[in-house]
Design an enzyme around this catalytic site. Structure first.
Site, PDB file in Angstrom:
ATOM      1  CE  LYS A 237     -21.403   4.864  24.507  1.00  0.00           C
ATOM      2  NZ  LYS A 237     -21.935   4.699  23.152  1.00  0.00           N
TER       3      LYS A 237
ATOM      4  CG  ASP B  63     -19.590   6.712  18.464  1.00  0.00           C
ATOM      5  OD1 ASP B  63     -18.954   6.145  19.369  1.00  0.00           O
ATOM      6  OD2 ASP B  63     -20.831   6.768  18.411  1.00  0.00           O
TER       7      ASP B  63
ATOM      8  CD  GLN C  41     -25.298   3.608  22.206  1.00  0.00           C
ATOM      9  OE1 GLN C  41     -24.514   4.494  22.522  1.00  0.00           O
ATOM     10  NE2 GLN C  41     -24.923   2.346  22.122  1.00  0.00           N
TER      11      GLN C  41
END
Ligand code: GUN
Length: 288
Positions: free
Chosen positions: A52, A119, A96
């Site tokens: 990322k 997200d 995460q």
């Protein structure tokens, strides 16, 4: 059979993102900025987050990585999230997953400001997507819809069978595929489903997202179907440097010849998932 090239599509869309990032930088003096929180040292998570950060650099986004040890408390993590929520120099961020067991993931997700939740995991974003309002859509479902659009794959009136009902892939994808702009008829299969092979065989578009290597065999696939493989299980291998091989949910070798389109693993959905996070980060600046 036509191979769906996720790397190619992602790199084409990335070129547009680079242009947009440059425009934003010229207009407001700084590029889009994605932050990532990584707790602990899980191998998979380390590698996803590293990708990322690298992806951000590739499109000239700013990025920050906040690393914490896996003995941090839930309250500490929530305070760190609050700092990012209130930091005007951070446009979007992710935490995460998975998190250590003593931290309640749902509570963490709900601590994120929905306007920075690139997200698309916050219930506000999930709810907005559900009713067709502009929102952050989680990366894999978004990446798959972008792939289908890119290849002009006919979806209206088609039977789309999704194997897997996870909160981040199967379930949101089932909502997107049934929305007016895509207009498929959707069936969701899961661990409690009966007659899975028969139902798969009726699919015009079959999306495998349950994380069982090679689960979808040739007998389960209709001639001419579109097959999208979301599986990325790390199977031990002595043929690779890393010691494992990414393996999809589809028995590619035997299924591919029956299909009209199919995604490989790796190089299909994966690059589009990565791309979708950049896409959402851009939206966090530009709006929807
Ligand atoms: N873990 C596995 N996939 C994801 C993802 O898309 N986002 C986050 N934050 N964690 C993950």
């Amino acid at each position: 059979m036509k191979l769906i090239d996720g790397n190619l599509v992602a790199s084409e869309i990335k070129k547009k993102i680079v242009e947009e990032a440059l425009k934003i930088k010229n207009e407001r003096g700084r590029a889009p900025h994605l932050a990532a929180i990584l707790v602990g040292h899980d191998g998979g998570s380390e590698s996803y987050v590293a990708h990322k950060i690298k992806d951000c650099a590739e499109v000239n986004f700013e990025s920050s990585l906040l690393r914490f040890e896996d003995n941090i408390t839930e309250d500490f993590l929530i305070e760190e999230i609050e700092k990012l929520n209130n930091n005007p120099l951070v446009d979007g961020f992710i935490v995460q997953l998975p998190l250590p067991k003593h931290i309640n993931e749902q509570k963490i997700i709900e601590a994120i400001n929905p306007a920075k939740d690139v997200d698309g995991f916050h219930p506000v974003n999930v709810g907005k997507m559900m009713v067709g309002l502009p929102s952050f859509i989680s990366a894999t479902p978004l990446g798959i819809t972008l792939l289908l659009k890119h290849y002009n794959i006919e979806t209206a009136g088609k039977h789309c069978v999704i194997i897997g009902r996870s909160n981040i892939v199967g379930r949101p994808l089932s909502v997107l595929m049934s929305q007016k702009d895509i207009n498929s008829t959707v069936t969701v299969l899961h661990s409690g489903s009966k007659n899975i092979p028969e139902i798969c065989k009726s699919a015009d578009i079959l999306i495998a997202a349950m994380g069982k290597p090679g689960f979808v065999t040739a007998e389960m696939v209709k001639d001419g179907a579109v097959v999208i493989d979301v599986g990325t299980t790390r199977v031990p291998s002595d043929k690779t440097k890393s010691g494992f091989k990414l393996t999809g949910d589809v028995d590619f070798e035997n299924v591919a010849p029956k299909t009209s389109y199919i995604t490989p693993v790796p190089g299909g959905v994966g690059p589009m998932t990565r791309l979708a996070l950049l896409y959402n980060t851009l939206k966090s600046v530009k709006g929807f």
